[in-house]
Design an enzyme around this catalytic site. Structure first.
Site, PDB file in Angstrom:
ATOM      1  N   GLY A   7       1.229  -0.957   0.229  1.00 13.86           N
ATOM      2  CA  GLY A   7      -0.225   0.461  -0.360  1.00 13.86           C
ATOM      3  C   GLY A   7       0.576   1.445   0.338  1.00 13.86           C
ATOM      4  O   GLY A   7       1.533   1.777   1.044  1.00 13.86           O
ATOM      5  N   LEU A   8       1.253   1.602  -1.128  1.00 11.21           N
ATOM      6  CA  LEU A   8       1.825   3.123  -0.917  1.00 11.21           C
ATOM      7  C   LEU A   8       1.446   4.058  -1.644  1.00 11.21           C
ATOM      8  O   LEU A   8       1.820   5.194  -2.179  1.00 11.21           O
ATOM      9  CB  LEU A   8       2.895   2.555  -2.627  1.00 11.21           C
ATOM     10  CG  LEU A   8       3.449   1.273  -2.384  1.00 11.21           C
ATOM     11  CD1 LEU A   8       4.660   1.203  -2.900  1.00 11.21           C
ATOM     12  CD2 LEU A   8       5.042   1.617  -0.686  1.00 11.21           C
ATOM     13  N   GLY A   9       0.141   4.401  -0.715  1.00  8.01           N
ATOM     14  CA  GLY A   9      -0.702   5.128  -1.540  1.00  8.01           C
ATOM     15  C   GLY A   9       0.001   6.729  -0.766  1.00  8.01           C
ATOM     16  O   GLY A   9       1.175   6.728  -0.228  1.00  8.01           O
ATOM     17  N   MET A  11       0.070   8.403   2.716  1.00 10.02           N
ATOM     18  CA  MET A  11       0.553   7.594   3.979  1.00 10.02           C
ATOM     19  C   MET A  11       1.407   6.708   3.481  1.00 10.02           C
ATOM     20  O   MET A  11       3.010   7.228   4.652  1.00 10.02           O
ATOM     21  CB  MET A  11      -0.757   7.128   4.572  1.00 10.02           C
ATOM     22  CG  MET A  11      -0.371   7.278   6.268  1.00 10.02           C
ATOM     23  SD  MET A  11      -1.520   7.122   7.707  1.00 10.02           S
ATOM     24  CE  MET A  11      -0.429   7.622   8.700  1.00 10.02           C
ATOM     25  N   GLY A  12       1.188   5.725   2.975  1.00 11.23           N
ATOM     26  CA  GLY A  12       2.128   4.482   2.620  1.00 11.23           C
ATOM     27  C   GLY A  12       3.522   5.537   1.936  1.00 11.23           C
ATOM     28  O   GLY A  12       4.825   4.746   2.818  1.00 11.23           O
ATOM     29  N   ASN A  95      -6.701   0.969   9.559  1.00 10.42           N
ATOM     30  CA  ASN A  95      -8.145   1.642  10.242  1.00 10.42           C
ATOM     31  C   ASN A  95      -8.904   0.158  10.919  1.00 10.42           C
ATOM     32  O   ASN A  95      -9.886   0.421  10.803  1.00 10.42           O
ATOM     33  CB  ASN A  95      -8.120   2.956  10.270  1.00 10.42           C
ATOM     34  CG  ASN A  95      -7.705   4.172  10.343  1.00 10.42           C
ATOM     35  OD1 ASN A  95      -6.227   4.396  11.578  1.00 10.42           O
ATOM     36  ND2 ASN A  95      -7.423   5.556   9.436  1.00 10.42           N
ATOM     37  N   SER A 121      -1.741   7.137  13.467  1.00 10.03           N
ATOM     38  CA  SER A 121      -1.446   8.815  13.449  1.00 10.03           C
ATOM     39  C   SER A 121      -0.627   9.713  13.375  1.00 10.03           C
ATOM     40  O   SER A 121       0.234   9.137  13.080  1.00 10.03           O
ATOM     41  CB  SER A 121      -2.523   9.189  14.908  1.00 10.03           C
ATOM     42  OG  SER A 121      -2.751  10.117  14.549  1.00 10.03           O
ATOM     43  N   GLY A 123      -1.195  11.121   9.238  1.00 12.46           N
ATOM     44  CA  GLY A 123      -1.655  11.635   8.191  1.00 12.46           C
ATOM     45  C   GLY A 123      -0.670  12.239   7.185  1.00 12.46           C
ATOM     46  O   GLY A 123       0.610  10.991   7.202  1.00 12.46           O
ATOM     47  N   HIS A 176      -9.011   6.805  19.975  1.00 15.84           N
ATOM     48  CA  HIS A 176      -8.576   8.395  19.796  1.00 15.84           C
ATOM     49  C   HIS A 176      -8.833   9.471  18.804  1.00 15.84           C
ATOM     50  O   HIS A 176      -8.946  10.345  19.086  1.00 15.84           O
ATOM     51  CB  HIS A 176      -6.713   7.988  19.149  1.00 15.84           C
ATOM     52  CG  HIS A 176      -6.361   8.925  18.413  1.00 15.84           C
ATOM     53  ND1 HIS A 176      -6.575   9.518  17.161  1.00 15.84           N
ATOM     54  CD2 HIS A 176      -5.162   9.703  18.401  1.00 15.84           C
ATOM     55  CE1 HIS A 176      -5.713   9.912  16.195  1.00 15.84           C
ATOM     56  NE2 HIS A 176      -5.083  10.603  17.218  1.00 15.84           N
ATOM     57  N   ASN A 177      -9.340   8.301  17.309  1.00 16.68           N
ATOM     58  CA  ASN A 177     -10.326   9.404  16.541  1.00 16.68           C
ATOM     59  C   ASN A 177     -11.547   9.373  16.994  1.00 16.68           C
ATOM     60  O   ASN A 177     -11.905  10.575  16.924  1.00 16.68           O
ATOM     61  CB  ASN A 177     -10.926   7.900  15.514  1.00 16.68           C
ATOM     62  CG  ASN A 177      -9.098   7.809  14.788  1.00 16.68           C
ATOM     63  OD1 ASN A 177      -7.884   8.141  14.982  1.00 16.68           O
ATOM     64  ND2 ASN A 177      -9.190   7.651  12.936  1.00 16.68           N
ATOM     65  N   TYR A 181     -12.669  13.671  17.278  1.00 12.72           N
ATOM     66  CA  TYR A 181     -14.207  14.157  16.012  1.00 12.72           C
ATOM     67  C   TYR A 181     -14.910  14.986  17.219  1.00 12.72           C
ATOM     68  O   TYR A 181     -15.214  16.010  16.875  1.00 12.72           O
ATOM     69  CB  TYR A 181     -14.878  12.560  16.401  1.00 12.72           C
ATOM     70  CG  TYR A 181     -14.841  11.826  14.975  1.00 12.72           C
ATOM     71  CD1 TYR A 181     -14.139  11.602  14.187  1.00 12.72           C
ATOM     72  CD2 TYR A 181     -16.421  11.243  14.498  1.00 12.72           C
ATOM     73  CE1 TYR A 181     -13.625  10.446  13.188  1.00 12.72           C
ATOM     74  CE2 TYR A 181     -16.493   9.887  13.571  1.00 12.72           C
ATOM     75  CZ  TYR A 181     -15.151  10.075  13.046  1.00 12.72           C
ATOM     76  OH  TYR A 181     -14.796   9.011  11.798  1.00 12.72           O
TER      77      TYR A 181
END
Length: 301
Positions: A7-9, A11-12, A95, A121, A123, A176-177, A181
């Site tokens: 997964g190299l999006g 973030m990755g 996640n 966490s 981003g 945490h998330n 919110y």
């Protein structure tokens, strides 16, 4: 140390670069050929298949999975298992629901492999600032991966920790998330109140900058808010549509199951859901009821 990364999006990809800068090597796979090429160009190793990844990882394999939660994680683990040796480690850094991570741990360890869940966490800012990591799993596997965690974290001894057994990492990240919110909702409501007080002609970018220093409500989230307001003070061109990635919902479900009152997190989730409703039927229902019992005026399109 070598690390396989699936997964190299955005973030990755940033994680791979931070690992490289820390003196380790990433062997990365993604369905996007462009992402793989970019990884190779940066000095890491891009591969075109999971089989190729397994061949290029020497010694005890550690493979970090950064794909969407649910079936994509299940499918990725199923494809990787035939390529692993006893003692190899699978890391879910996405996640995922903590219950899925507990299941994955049981299934993977029963076959002689290791599984670690990492609530991550940071981003898009993680490359520069480092990532906060909440880690679940067996102590031995976590210690083996320490060089990677120390490299990804804001510092060797801060911003990360082994928080408990399998599933604990994703459970803590879920909460945490949920807190995130609530914080976001409070900031949004406060700035809206000030924006509506037109007679005072308040400068919201200025106020956000004032609060950043010395204020009880200062935070990194406020820093980002101040930066966004400086670029677009009136939020021109933005839709009032707020998505959620799932963790807020899971936090609310857990609060109910545990008999814990969590009204702030719950209401912030409801507000996100409401932001997606076009021509809100609920509010139109309220309007027609007020008209029915009190004769209050009804606004029409």
């Amino acid at each position: 140390m070598q690390l396989g990364l699936i997964g190299l999006g955005k973030m990755g990809g940033n994680m791979a670069e931070r690992i490289r800068l820390g003196g380790h090597q990433v062997v990365g796979f993604d369905f996007s050929a462009e992402a793989v090429q970019k990884l190779t160009a940066s000095g890491n190793v891009g591969v075109s298949s999971l089989e190729d990844m397994a061949k290029k990882l020497t010694g005890r394999k550690a493979i970090w999975i950064m794909v969407p939660q649910g079936k994509p994680v299940d499918d990725t683990i199923a494809k990787l298992e035939p390529l692993l040796n006893k003692g190899d480690i699978l890391i879910d850094g996405g996640n995922s629901n903590y219950k899925d991570s507990q299941r994955h741990y049981k299934e993977v360890t029963a076959k002689g492999y290791q599984f670690v869940d990492v609530g991550t966490s940071g981003g898009v800012w993680g490359l520069k600032e480092g990532y906060s990591m909440m880690i679940g799993g067996d102590k031995e596997a976590v210690e083996y991966l320490r060089p990677i965690f120390e490299t990804l974290a804001p510092g060797k001894d801060k911003g990360w920790g082994h928080v408990g057994p399998a599933g604990a990492g994703h459970f803590v990240k879920m909460v945490h998330n949920g807190i995130e919110y609530g914080l976001m909702q409070a900031y949004a409501e406060g700035f809206t109140i000030m924006e509506k007080k037109e007679e005072l002609n308040l400068d919201l970018p200025q106020i956000s900058q004032i609060w950043r220093f010395g204020s009880v409500v200062r935070s990194w989230l406020l820093d980002l808010t101040a930066d966004a307001l400086s670029k677009n003070p009136t939020l021109e061109g933005l839709e009032a549509y707020v998505a959620d990635s799932g963790e807020g919902r899971w936090t609310v479900f857990e609060a109910i199951d545990l008999n814990v009152s969590a009204p702030v997190i719950t209401e912030s989730l409801i507000r996100r859901i409401r932001s997606r409703e076009e021509n809100n039927f609920t509010d139109r229902m309220l309007s027609i009821m007020r008209n029915a019992f009190g004769g209050h005026a009804v606004k029409k399109d």
